[in-house]
Design a protein around this motif. Structure first.
Motif, PDB file in Angstrom:
ATOM      1  N   GLN A 297      62.737  25.766  72.163  1.00 25.18           N
ATOM      2  CA  GLN A 297      63.769  25.694  73.186  1.00 25.18           C
ATOM      3  C   GLN A 297      65.136  25.848  72.546  1.00 25.18           C
ATOM      4  N   VAL A 298      65.991  26.603  73.193  1.00 25.83           N
ATOM      5  CA  VAL A 298      67.348  26.821  72.700  1.00 25.83           C
ATOM      6  C   VAL A 298      68.311  25.991  73.528  1.00 25.83           C
ATOM      7  N   GLN A 299      69.152  25.231  72.872  1.00 27.85           N
ATOM      8  CA  GLN A 299      70.204  24.484  73.571  1.00 27.85           C
ATOM      9  C   GLN A 299      71.536  25.180  73.334  1.00 27.85           C
ATOM     10  N   LEU A 300      72.344  25.230  74.386  1.00 28.18           N
ATOM     11  CA  LEU A 300      73.674  25.814  74.301  1.00 28.18           C
ATOM     12  C   LEU A 300      74.698  24.699  74.481  1.00 28.18           C
ATOM     13  N   VAL A 301      75.600  24.581  73.554  1.00 27.81           N
ATOM     14  CA  VAL A 301      76.609  23.518  73.592  1.00 27.81           C
ATOM     15  C   VAL A 301      77.975  24.159  73.794  1.00 27.81           C
ATOM     16  N   GLU A 302      78.632  23.758  74.880  1.00 31.82           N
ATOM     17  CA  GLU A 302      79.923  24.327  75.258  1.00 31.82           C
ATOM     18  C   GLU A 302      81.058  23.366  74.921  1.00 31.82           C
ATOM     19  N   SER A 303      82.221  23.929  74.750  1.00 30.86           N
ATOM     20  CA  SER A 303      83.424  23.122  74.568  1.00 30.86           C
ATOM     21  C   SER A 303      84.640  23.951  74.970  1.00 30.86           C
ATOM     22  N   GLY A 304      85.767  23.262  75.202  1.00 28.27           N
ATOM     23  CA  GLY A 304      87.018  23.968  75.422  1.00 28.27           C
ATOM     24  C   GLY A 304      87.583  23.918  76.816  1.00 28.27           C
ATOM     25  N   GLY A 305      86.875  23.337  77.760  1.00 24.20           N
ATOM     26  CA  GLY A 305      87.417  23.252  79.107  1.00 24.20           C
ATOM     27  C   GLY A 305      88.544  22.234  79.183  1.00 24.20           C
ATOM     28  N   GLY A 306      89.159  22.152  80.363  1.00 25.38           N
ATOM     29  CA  GLY A 306      90.225  21.180  80.546  1.00 25.38           C
ATOM     30  C   GLY A 306      91.158  21.550  81.670  1.00 25.38           C
ATOM     31  N   LEU A 307      92.297  20.886  81.690  1.00 21.93           N
ATOM     32  CA  LEU A 307      93.326  21.104  82.708  1.00 21.93           C
ATOM     33  C   LEU A 307      94.458  21.927  82.100  1.00 21.93           C
ATOM     34  N   VAL A 308      94.869  22.959  82.813  1.00 18.07           N
ATOM     35  CA  VAL A 308      95.947  23.816  82.332  1.00 18.07           C
ATOM     36  C   VAL A 308      96.795  24.251  83.522  1.00 18.07           C
ATOM     37  N   GLN A 309      98.055  24.484  83.270  1.00 16.05           N
ATOM     38  CA  GLN A 309      98.951  24.945  84.336  1.00 16.05           C
ATOM     39  C   GLN A 309      98.746  26.428  84.607  1.00 16.05           C
ATOM     40  N   PRO A 310      99.066  26.875  85.803  1.00 10.78           N
ATOM     41  CA  PRO A 310      99.001  28.319  86.079  1.00 10.78           C
ATOM     42  C   PRO A 310      99.802  29.122  85.070  1.00 10.78           C
ATOM     43  N   GLY A 311      99.209  30.225  84.623  1.00  2.79           N
ATOM     44  CA  GLY A 311      99.829  31.045  83.595  1.00  2.79           C
ATOM     45  C   GLY A 311      99.450  30.649  82.191  1.00  2.79           C
TER      46      GLY A 311
ATOM     47  N   ARG B 103      69.747  27.166  67.663  1.00  2.78           N
ATOM     48  CA  ARG B 103      68.917  27.787  66.642  1.00  2.78           C
ATOM     49  C   ARG B 103      68.993  29.301  66.788  1.00  2.78           C
ATOM     50  N   ARG B 104      68.404  29.989  65.839  1.00  4.76           N
ATOM     51  CA  ARG B 104      68.441  31.434  65.865  1.00  4.76           C
ATOM     52  C   ARG B 104      67.580  31.948  67.029  1.00  4.76           C
TER      53      ARG B 104
ATOM     54  N   GLY C  60      62.336  45.113  76.597  1.00  2.00           N
ATOM     55  CA  GLY C  60      62.992  45.339  77.867  1.00  2.00           C
ATOM     56  C   GLY C  60      62.832  44.236  78.889  1.00  2.00           C
ATOM     57  N   SER C  61      62.085  43.207  78.560  1.00  3.59           N
ATOM     58  CA  SER C  61      61.884  42.101  79.501  1.00  3.59           C
ATOM     59  C   SER C  61      62.581  40.843  79.009  1.00  3.59           C
ATOM     60  N   VAL C  62      63.021  40.015  79.963  1.00  2.63           N
ATOM     61  CA  VAL C  62      63.647  38.749  79.609  1.00  2.63           C
ATOM     62  C   VAL C  62      62.560  37.777  79.165  1.00  2.63           C
ATOM     63  N   VAL C  63      62.669  37.273  77.949  1.00  2.00           N
ATOM     64  CA  VAL C  63      61.676  36.336  77.434  1.00  2.00           C
ATOM     65  C   VAL C  63      62.274  34.955  77.201  1.00  2.00           C
ATOM     66  N   GLY C  64      63.566  34.815  77.472  1.00  2.00           N
ATOM     67  CA  GLY C  64      64.207  33.513  77.352  1.00  2.00           C
ATOM     68  C   GLY C  64      65.484  33.509  78.157  1.00  2.00           C
ATOM     69  N   ASP C  65      65.720  32.462  78.916  1.00  2.00           N
ATOM     70  CA  ASP C  65      66.895  32.381  79.783  1.00  2.00           C
ATOM     71  C   ASP C  65      67.426  30.955  79.679  1.00  2.00           C
TER      72      ASP C  65
END
Length: 120
Positions: free
Chosen positions: A1-15, A26-27, A103-108
């Motif tokens: 199983q592959v885990q995806l770890v995100e970061s970087g979100g938050g609150l920002v002003q327009p512009g 993992r690979r 050509g087929s999806v083997v992991g999502d």
């Protein structure tokens, strides 16, 4: 199983700007596409941008010229640089990884989501 770890979100002003990052635990197969989706309450999840392992990119029309997707194949990571942010960019952003074989999806796989709020 592959885990995806995100970061970087938050609150920002327009512009303003934000940079989202996502790294796989993992690979994975060399044939894959990584991307970013977003979702607001009551609406379907939509593709924001994607990038193949070969570097081909695809963007949703409303973010063209403002967002840039990139990846580091060595780190199995994908990034989304978001500039000139607008209130309508407010959403939960999800990292995605699809693996292909013959050509087929083997992991999502999906990340847990990171909130981006654009507000003054």
């Amino acid at each position: 199983q592959v885990q995806l770890v995100e970061s970087g979100g938050g609150l920002v002003q327009p512009g303003g700007s934000l940079r989202l990052s996502c790294a796989a635990s993992r690979r994975v197969f060399s044939s894959n596409t990584m991307g970013w989706y977003r979702q607001v309450p009551g609406k379907q999840r939509e593709l924001v941008a994607s990038i193949t392992s070969g570097g081909s990119t695809n963007y949703e029309d409303s973010v063209k010229g403002r967002f840039t997707i990139s990846r580091d194949n060595g780190k199995i990571a994908v990034y989304l640089q978001m500039n000139s942010l607008k209130p309508e960019d407010t959403a939960v952003y999800y990292c995605s990884l699809k693996q292909f074989r013959a050509g087929s999806v083997v992991g999502d796989y999906w990340g847990q989501g990171t909130q981006v709020t654009v507000s003054s």
